[in-house]
Motif scaffolding. Structure first.
Motif, short mmCIF file in Angstrom:
data_model
loop_
_atom_site.label_atom_id
_atom_site.label_comp_id
_atom_site.label_asym_id
_atom_site.label_seq_id
_atom_site.Cartn_x
_atom_site.Cartn_y
_atom_site.Cartn_z
N PHE A 12 0.93 -1.17 0.02
CA PHE A 12 -0.05 0.00 0.00
C PHE A 12 1.03 1.26 0.00
O PHE A 12 0.46 2.30 -0.30
CB PHE A 12 -0.97 -0.09 1.19
CG PHE A 12 -0.29 0.09 2.59
CD1 PHE A 12 -0.20 1.59 3.04
CD2 PHE A 12 -0.06 -0.86 3.65
CE1 PHE A 12 0.43 1.84 4.15
CE2 PHE A 12 0.52 -0.55 4.67
CZ PHE A 12 0.81 0.70 4.91
N GLY A 20 5.48 9.06 -0.82
CA GLY A 20 5.55 7.60 -0.64
C GLY A 20 6.99 7.08 -0.50
O GLY A 20 7.22 6.18 0.45
N ARG A 44 -4.18 1.82 6.41
CA ARG A 44 -3.80 1.28 4.92
C ARG A 44 -4.43 1.91 3.60
O ARG A 44 -3.72 2.43 2.84
CB ARG A 44 -3.48 -0.10 4.81
CG ARG A 44 -2.66 -0.82 5.82
CD ARG A 44 -2.19 -2.22 5.59
NE ARG A 44 -1.27 -2.67 6.55
CZ ARG A 44 -0.53 -3.76 6.61
NH1 ARG A 44 -0.79 -4.52 5.53
NH2 ARG A 44 0.29 -4.21 7.44
N SER A 45 -5.93 1.65 3.82
CA SER A 45 -6.72 1.90 2.67
C SER A 45 -6.40 3.46 2.43
O SER A 45 -6.68 3.86 1.26
CB SER A 45 -7.93 1.45 2.78
OG SER A 45 -8.78 1.74 3.92
N SER A 48 -3.33 4.65 1.21
CA SER A 48 -3.23 4.19 -0.29
C SER A 48 -4.12 5.33 -1.20
O SER A 48 -3.65 5.57 -2.20
CB SER A 48 -3.62 2.74 -0.62
OG SER A 48 -3.51 2.40 -1.76
#
Length: 747
Positions: A12, A20, A44-45, A48
């Motif tokens: 992710f 990132g 995490r989602s 991401s």
């Protein structure tokens, strides 16, 4: 080649640009979020999602709201990046925490929020700055449905908000300036314009004072000539020294820069601030006006409390100062121009008046010069006339004179008196002083009369010939000027003939105007009035100069050289021209070309003399007013011989006394015009007002008043008068008083 996560990090965190990469390299051991391997699925989602977006986003997760953001949000953080990564939300945005805390609490309670153009004072670059943001706070729930953090998508709208605010401010500023322009445009007084300006600016910006001042020549002293002060604030009108207000005031204003002080106690030395405080000022913007490199004036806005002046305030007072002084300069320029114009108009009027007066004197001098030239002939002719009268009277005194010879001598006296009367009448008409007044006249008839006058005064050795057409010919000219021009030409002709020759007056009608002295001619019709002599002629080299003022070939004292210049001016002013032709040894001819006009409709005169009124000479009572004893005796004798009853008064005042309040003792007043004290015309006007039923007859040999104003509607008898003329004029006057009797007499 796509970026992929390292073996130590989950997928992710793959991608996400710079942020990132930073997250993958970041030491998470000290972060309240812990290592990414331990992050729950919801976090995490969310991470991401924000790493994959180019829209500014951040997430605050866990009990301490650990901070995670993408590349787009890193730009918003400014100097707080990259230290903000993994830190506590509250620590990162501590300066705005009180503003956003309520929104955060709602999001953590499970309620999404939305804020549009929210103002926030951030410190992103080492200083506080006002910013505006549109953003939403959304709760992030774990797998159990509990709120574990929050997610924010945002955009900074500072630029747009400021632009819109600037547009609104500009609109408000323009609207205010437009209204100010309309108000000040109504005045043409500089102080009134400034008074209106200070009031409107102070009210618009909610100020305690607005003032304007003039600088002294030393550019240090200045005088506040006017101000507007709010209720509770003192007026600051007076004289001051710029140096007393501090170094900044001297430097900024002297350099043409505005002096801007938000809080003088905080920004200035105590002694400098005290000068402001003494006149009730805590904050000020003072605008300088520099002309030709010198500080000449000031306009200032003040507040009695500290105030952070906005860009709008500064822009407004800047433009107001420029516009006001420009308007004042225009007003002052217009005032100077009007004053100059008034002075010029006065000077032009004075000069015009002098020119008119000079012209009148010149015209009169021309007439007098012409009359002077004719004086010898007039004296000669009068002596001849007096000789006839004297000799006739001597013969009439003889007791043995036969009736036939008596009748002959009486006729000779009568005819001689008529000739003398005609001569004096012509000379007085010629020499009268009057305002120029063009009138339509039969030029042939006037030439005939002028010919008779010239024939009388030029002597026996000069023959006067008139050559006139049978049909009438009309022109519109000033009669006095016309006669003056003819006599001026005649005088020159007589001089050229040395007292002997032929003088010819000729008239041609309906002729064109020929080209004269290089000027184009005109089709006309024109009346050509020519006067020719049989004199010595004019040399060709002098012909072009004969009309020049003061040019003369005569001896000193024999002429001014103005006569022919008057002829030239008269012809031009009358719409015509004058032509001269001469042959040496044969003579000279001057021809006046004057535009012909249609005759005016004639009004038939009432033949009052034909009406025989029985009331005349039947004992009617006449008050004779005459200051000359001989004339008074003669007038009363004539009237009594005509059958009237007379009373004689030596002056107007005595006449008024004899008339009394009603004038009932008299039927008519017979008064001379020229008398000491009250004149005859003044007496007649007074009687017209007080005794309108009493007729007045005036008698005069010559009067300036009559020549200039006329007879004012009264019956007028010209001296010398005959008994028959006296009888007729009295019958006319009495006929108006007794119209019924006059009607019976006519029937």
């Amino acid at each position: 080649m796509t970026e992929s996560a390292t073996p130590e990090f989950p997928l992710f965190l793959a991608g996400g640009g710079l942020m990132g990469a930073m997250m993958r390299c970041y030491d998470w051991s000290g972060s309240p979020l812990g290592h990414p391997d331990a992050w729950p699925p919801c976090l995490r989602s969310t991470v991401s999602l924000l790493l994959g977006s180019r829209f500014p986003m951040f997430a605050a997760f866990g009990p301490q709201l650990g901070f995670l953001y993408n590349d787009a949000y890193a730009e918003i953080l400014g100097g707080k990046h990259p230290a903000a990564l993994g830190g506590r939300f509250r620590d990162i945005w501590c300066e705005i925490w009180t503003d956003i805390a309520p929104l955060i609490e709602k999001a953590l309670a499970g309620e999404p929020t939305w804020s549009a153009d929210m103002p926030l004072t951030m410190n992103r670059r080492g200083y506080d700055e006002l910013t505006w943001f549109t953003f939403s706070y959304s709760p992030v729930r774990d797998e159990h449905g509990e709120v574990a953090g929050m997610f924010c998508a945002c955009t900074e709208t500072t630029g747009r908000v400021q632009a819109e605010a600037a547009l609104r401010a500009n609109g408000a500023r323009l609207q205010f300036l437009d209204q100010l322009g309309k108000e000040t445009a109504r005045s043409a007084d500089a102080d009134e314009i400034l008074a209106t300006t200070t009031r409107m600016v102070a009210e618009h910006l909610n100020l305690s004072n607005c003032a304007y001042a003039d600088m002294d020549p030393d550019q240090n002293g200045f005088t506040i000539r006017g101000d507007w002060a709010a209720e509770g604030s003192p007026s600051i009108v007076g004289h001051y020294s710029l140096a007393d207000f501090g170094r900044r005031a001297v430097e900024d204003l002297g350099a043409g820069r505005p002096l801007v002080i938000n809080d003088n106690l905080a920004e200035l030395a105590p002694e400098e601030a005290a000068t402001f405080q003494a006149i009730g000022i805590a904050a000020t913007i003072c605008m300088p006006l520099v002309k030709d490199g010198r500080l000449t004036a000031l306009m200032a806005i003040h507040d009695r409390v500290s105030r952070t002046w906005s860009d709008y305030d500064l822009a407004l007072i800047t433009e107001v100062t420029e516009r006001s002084w420009a308007h004042i300069e225009r007003v002052r320029a217009v005032a100077k121009l009007e004053a100059l114009n008034a002075t010029l108009e006065q000077r032009v009027e004075e000069r015009t008046s002098k020119l008119v007066e000079t012209e009148a004197v010149l015209r009169q001098s021309q007439k007098l010069e012409a009359v002077g030239q004719l004086t010898g002939g007039v004296a000669h002719d009068f002596n001849n006339l007096l000789t006839i009268i004297r000799s006739s009277v001597d013969f009439l005194r003889r007791p043995d004179l036969p009736d036939e010879r008596k009748f002959r001598y009486l006729n000779a006296v009568t005819e001689t008196v008529d000739r003398a009367s005609k001569l004096t009448s012509q000379l007085l008409a010629f020499a009268r002083r009057q305002t120029l007044k063009p009138e339509t006249l039969d030029v042939g008839a006037r030439l005939r009369a002028i010919g008779d006058l010239l024939d009388t005064v030029t002597g026996a050795r000069i023959k006067v010939v008139t050559d006139l057409p049978d049909q009438p010919c009309f022109i519109e000219v000033d009669l006095s000027q016309f006669e003056t021009a003819l006599v001026n030409m005649a005088v020159n002709a007589c001089d050229a003939m040395d007292g002997e020759g032929t003088l010819t007056l000729r008239l041609e009608c309906c002729v064109p105007l020929p080209p004269i002295r290089g000027h184009a001619g005109a089709p006309g019709p024109f009346a050509a009035v020519s006067l020719g002599d049989t004199g010595c002629g004019i040399p060709s080299d002098l012909l072009s100069r004969v009309f020049e003022p003061f040019f003369t070939t005569k001896e000193v004292g024999k002429g001014t050289g103005l006569g022919l210049s008057q002829v030239f001016g008269f012809a031009k002013q009358s719409g015509g021209d004058v032509k001269v032709e001469s042959v040496l040894g044969q003579g000279t001819t001057f021809t006046l070309y004057l535009p012909e006009v249609q005759p005016e409709a004639s009004v038939g005169e009432h033949d009052v003399e034909a009406a025989e009124v029985d009331l005349g000479g039947a004992g009617q009572r006449v008050l004779v007013v005459e200051d000359n004893v001989e004339v008074g005796r003669f007038a009363t004798q004539i009237l009594e011989d005509l059958g009237y009853a007379t009373t004689w008064a030596g002056n107007a005042e005595e006449a008024l006394d004899k008339l009394g309040a009603s004038g009932a003792d008299f039927d008519v007043v017979f008064s001379d015009v020229v008398m000491p004290g009250m004149g005859g015309i003044e007496l007649a006007k007074l009687l017209r007002r007080q005794l309108p039923h009493l007729p007045v007859v005036l008698a005069s040999g010559y009067s300036n008043v009559l020549a200039q104003e006329g007879s004012h509607g009264f019956e007028l008898l010209q001296k010398p008068y005959s008994a028959d003329q006296v009888s007729r004029v009295l019958r006319r006057a009495l006929a108006r008083k007794y119209p019924r009797a006059a009607s019976r007499a006519k029937s």
